[in-house]
Motif scaffolding. Structure first.
Motif, PDB file in Angstrom:
ATOM      1  N   GLY A   1      -4.652  -6.938  -7.642  1.00  0.00           N
ATOM      2  CA  GLY A   1      -3.802  -6.055  -6.776  1.00  0.00           C
ATOM      3  C   GLY A   1      -4.996  -4.952  -6.361  1.00  0.00           C
TER       4      GLY A   1
ATOM      5  N   HIS B   1       0.703  -9.254  -3.483  1.00  0.00           N
ATOM      6  CA  HIS B   1      -0.556  -8.364  -3.077  1.00  0.00           C
ATOM      7  C   HIS B   1      -1.197  -8.820  -1.815  1.00  0.00           C
ATOM      8  CE1 HIS B   1      -1.796 -12.473  -4.434  1.00  0.00           C
ATOM      9  NE2 HIS B   1      -3.346 -12.123  -4.481  1.00  0.00           N
TER      10      HIS B   1
ATOM     11  N   TYR C   1      -1.171   0.250  -4.813  1.00  0.00           N
ATOM     12  CA  TYR C   1      -1.443  -1.066  -5.051  1.00  0.00           C
ATOM     13  C   TYR C   1      -0.305  -1.932  -5.343  1.00  0.00           C
ATOM     14  CZ  TYR C   1      -1.902  -2.201  -9.889  1.00  0.00           C
ATOM     15  OH  TYR C   1      -1.540  -2.457 -11.329  1.00  0.00           O
ATOM     16  N   VAL C   2      -0.315  -3.110  -5.174  1.00  0.00           N
ATOM     17  CA  VAL C   2       0.912  -4.154  -5.300  1.00  0.00           C
ATOM     18  C   VAL C   2       0.102  -5.398  -5.888  1.00  0.00           C
ATOM     19  CG1 VAL C   2       2.747  -5.575  -4.492  1.00  0.00           C
ATOM     20  CG2 VAL C   2       2.295  -3.314  -3.645  1.00  0.00           C
ATOM     21  N   THR C   3       0.774  -5.990  -7.055  1.00  0.00           N
ATOM     22  CA  THR C   3      -0.073  -6.951  -7.580  1.00  0.00           C
ATOM     23  C   THR C   3       0.738  -8.284  -7.453  1.00  0.00           C
ATOM     24  OG1 THR C   3       1.177  -7.024  -9.754  1.00  0.00           O
ATOM     25  CG2 THR C   3      -0.561  -5.261  -9.463  1.00  0.00           C
TER      26      THR C   3
ATOM     27  N   SER D   1      -5.822  -4.358  -2.074  1.00  0.00           N
ATOM     28  CA  SER D   1      -5.725  -2.666  -1.652  1.00  0.00           C
ATOM     29  C   SER D   1      -6.934  -2.247  -1.166  1.00  0.00           C
ATOM     30  CB  SER D   1      -5.123  -1.867  -2.798  1.00  0.00           C
ATOM     31  OG  SER D   1      -3.815  -2.409  -3.087  1.00  0.00           O
TER      32      SER D   1
ATOM     33  N   ASP E   1      -3.697  -9.746 -12.941  1.00  0.00           N
ATOM     34  CA  ASP E   1      -2.823  -9.093 -11.984  1.00  0.00           C
ATOM     35  C   ASP E   1      -3.271  -7.809 -11.173  1.00  0.00           C
ATOM     36  OD1 ASP E   1      -0.946 -11.442 -12.293  1.00  0.00           O
ATOM     37  OD2 ASP E   1       0.057 -10.568 -13.809  1.00  0.00           O
TER      38      ASP E   1
ATOM     39  N   SER F   1       1.398  -7.272   0.840  1.00  0.00           N
ATOM     40  CA  SER F   1       1.132  -5.712   0.686  1.00  0.00           C
ATOM     41  C   SER F   1      -0.177  -5.275   1.456  1.00  0.00           C
ATOM     42  CB  SER F   1       1.014  -5.332  -0.473  1.00  0.00           C
ATOM     43  OG  SER F   1       0.829  -3.975  -0.887  1.00  0.00           O
TER      44      SER F   1
ATOM     45  N   GLU G   1       4.467  -8.322  -8.479  1.00  0.00           N
ATOM     46  CA  GLU G   1       5.468  -7.281  -8.050  1.00  0.00           C
ATOM     47  C   GLU G   1       6.670  -8.190  -8.101  1.00  0.00           C
ATOM     48  OE1 GLU G   1       6.569  -3.608  -6.294  1.00  0.00           O
ATOM     49  OE2 GLU G   1       5.037  -4.402  -7.339  1.00  0.00           O
TER      50      GLU G   1
END
Length: 435
Positions: free
Chosen positions: A345, A307, A327-329, A349, A341, A310, A332
């Motif tokens: 994320g 996260h 979004y990325v947690t 983001s 999580d 990213s 990932e």
């Protein structure tokens, strides 16, 4: 005058209720919004069957939006847990939710999600195809792939990721240029496998016009998926990625000919110094269509913290022209994210999107930060919490470590610069060592 899609309405000079809502929310004139929608540089994903939607605009001159991925998988197929995530995402005011369900009662979950969600809903129909038909990938027919797309459109999905750019020519380019991580897009890899197993063209490329007719009928926005997005920084901006991007630009123009709204998806994993050039390249090759990026994740060595990797890439991407961040947690590459999580994320983001908006000069973006700075200067803790992207965490931190002097915090105490400058500028003694 009648219209099928938001783009067609804009081209006919019709102002829809969705356009009015977006223009007001974004502090953009209706004339500017309509003009950019007619060109395709702004989209409003709004399926005519999604009646609970609060419309959002994505694209040129608008705030950077964020998307949350969730959904049922074979290993984690708890309907109620995923719906709890939906509720939390809506509570946190995300603009979009992608249902990536790939197992079990996918339609039941999807229809319930669309019924309750005020955020726009996206899907990847190919994920659903294997479970929908209970058939091995190789045995699914072209007609069955198209039918799944129509089903999602009928259900009210606002945008669909369709990997139409991985055609036979793109596949040839991929085979000639070895990568460390091959094709990491789940949908892209499934389509590539289907093409190889059946020795056929990508059905979404070959029957693209039929796909566009479905999108036009329900006003589904086409999110042109990047099957060849890089899955490692070693593979970024390579021949496969660029070849597919050229095809996506051609497909964008074909969609616009039928008044179908389009956004284009992008990387992926990518070193920081390549991000700005990639944003410019996409905008150029895809004729200014809104750009939807995953990350980019700027280093491959931080599992559990992606996260952060990213958000770094997302801020640079947004400041360089990206319009929509997926979004990325922290989970990932490791597991299906849980609700904690997901929250991490979303916040990461949101930070990236807002940082990008400041750099892009989005109207009123800086006002939020200026108001926070004024609250800090006046030591107005409650106002700081209200203005924070996440009010819960700063409230908890403050409560867990209360200072002796309420005007300060336990980091600086009476040496707090805000406290002392306020007192000095008011002509008062700062009293650091005594009450």
């Amino acid at each position: 005058m009648s219209y099928k899609t938001q783009m067609e309405a804009a081209r006919k000079g019709i102002v829809t209720p969705q356009m009015k809502a977006v223009a007001e929310k974004e502090n953009m004139s209706l004339d500017t919004l309509v003009e950019r929608m007619a060109k395709g540089t702004i989209i409003i994903p709004a399926n005519k069957n999604h009646t609970s939607l609060k419309p959002e605009g994505v694209g040129e001159g608008l705030k950077t939006k964020i998307n949350v991925n969730l959904g049922i998988s074979k290993d984690c197929n708890n309907f109620d847990v995923e719906m709890e995530k939906v509720n939390k995402a809506i509570e946190m005011n995300v603009e979009a939710i992608m249902d990536l369900s790939s197992f079990g009662k996918t339609r039941e979950f999807r229809t319930e999600l669309i019924k309750k969600s005020t955020a726009m809903i996206g899907t990847v129909p190919i994920y659903d195809a294997v479970g929908f038909y209970d058939k091995e990938l190789k045995d699914i027919t072209v007609e069955e792939f198209i039918k799944v797309v129509r089903t999602h459109a009928e259900d009210g999905v606002d945008f669909m990721t369709i990997h139409a750019g991985i055609n036979k020519e793109t596949a040839k380019r991929f085979k000639k240029n070895q990568r460390i991580t091959n094709i990491v897009s789940r949908g892209g890899s499934l389509l590539y496998a289907w093409m190889e197993l059946n020795d056929k063209e990508n059905p979404f490329y070959e029957y693209y016009d039929e796909l566009l007719d479905i999108c036009r009928e329900y006003d589904v926005t086409l999110s042109l998926g990047d099957a060849c997005r890089p899955g490692s920084i070693a593979d970024s901006t390579d021949a496969s990625q660029v070849e597919e991007l050229i095809v996506l630009g051609e497909l964008t123009k074909r969609a616009w000919e039928k008044d179908v709204q389009v956004m284009v998806e992008g990387p992926g994993h990518m070193a920081i110094n390549e991000i700005e050039a990639n944003m410019i390249l996409e905008k150029r090759l895809c004729h200014g269509a809104p750009f939807y990026v995953l990350g980019p994740i700027v280093t491959d060595v931080a599992p559990g913290y992606d996260h952060i990797t990213s958000a770094i890439g997302g801020a640079i991407a947004a400041s360089s022209g990206a319009d929509f961040l997926c979004y990325v947690t922290p989970a990932e590459h490791l597991r299906l994210p849980n609700i904690d999580d997901m929250k991490e994320g979303i916040i990461a983001s949101k930070i990236a999107a807002h940082a990008g908006d400041i750099a892009k000069g989005i109207p009123n973006a800086r006002d939020w930060d200026n108001n926070m700075s004024r609250a800090r200067q006046s030591l107005n803790w409650e106002k700081m919490f209200e203005l924070a992207i996440d009010s819960e965490k700063p409230r908890r931190y403050r409560a867990e470590s209360m200072p002796e002097d309420e005007d300060t915090c336990t980091m600086c105490g009476k040496m707090c610069s805000m406290r002392n400058m306020n007192k000095v500028m008011e002509g008062k003694d700062i009293n650091i060592l005594r009450d």
